[in-house]
Design a protein around this motif. Sequence first.
Motif, mmCIF file in Angstrom:
data_model
loop_
_atom_site.group_PDB
_atom_site.id
_atom_site.type_symbol
_atom_site.label_atom_id
_atom_site.label_comp_id
_atom_site.label_asym_id
_atom_site.label_seq_id
_atom_site.Cartn_x
_atom_site.Cartn_y
_atom_site.Cartn_z
ATOM 1 N N LEU A 1 51.558 -23.922 1.562
ATOM 2 C CA LEU A 1 52.994 -24.131 1.720
ATOM 3 C C LEU A 1 53.363 -23.930 3.181
ATOM 4 N N ALA B 1 60.272 -26.556 3.003
ATOM 5 C CA ALA B 1 58.890 -26.230 2.664
ATOM 6 C C ALA B 1 58.219 -27.485 2.128
ATOM 7 N N ALA C 1 54.377 -28.574 0.181
ATOM 8 C CA ALA C 1 53.169 -28.052 -0.450
ATOM 9 C C ALA C 1 52.086 -29.116 -0.443
ATOM 10 N N ALA D 1 59.872 -21.265 0.042
ATOM 11 C CA ALA D 1 58.529 -21.798 -0.219
ATOM 12 C C ALA D 1 57.882 -21.050 -1.382
#
Length: 160
Positions: free
Chosen positions: A79, A96, A98, A130
């Motif tokens: 992240l 954020a 991923a 995140a």
Amino acid sequence: MKKSFLVEEHTLAVIIAWKAWENRNKKATGEQALQPSEILSWCKNYIGTFNNAQLCPSAGLRDVHPSLCKPPPVGAVKLNFDAGFPMDKNFFSAAAVARDCAENCLGWKVEKIPDKLRPVEGEAVAALKAIYLAKGRGWRDIVLEGDCIQLIQALGNNRQ
């Protein structure tokens, strides 16, 4: 070579659509707007100004601070988080993204937060967002990465 040309055409089309939409809104509210014949030249000038403002990192800087992404271990989710602070605004954005070990994007989140915090506090909020993203998706094995050294050091010093 053909791909770059298509990207430039796409960028111009998006800027034209954005400016036409903005122009329509200005007319609807009685504000001064561009004439339709002026929109294309305005958009080309806008793209030229943007392109001229881009900085090309020097080779020496790339060696000192490489920008290569290091994927997480197999089975983990990485992240990356960051906060953005527009000048003279009473809000900031926390974001954020991923990725898995193959660098596939698994999800992302951007949130506008109505508050005026210090940058390190905003980065901490972005890290928390995140973590919430990971928790909401059920990811248990995560790697957090951000660019705020003060926060990263503080998080690293509390490892157990």
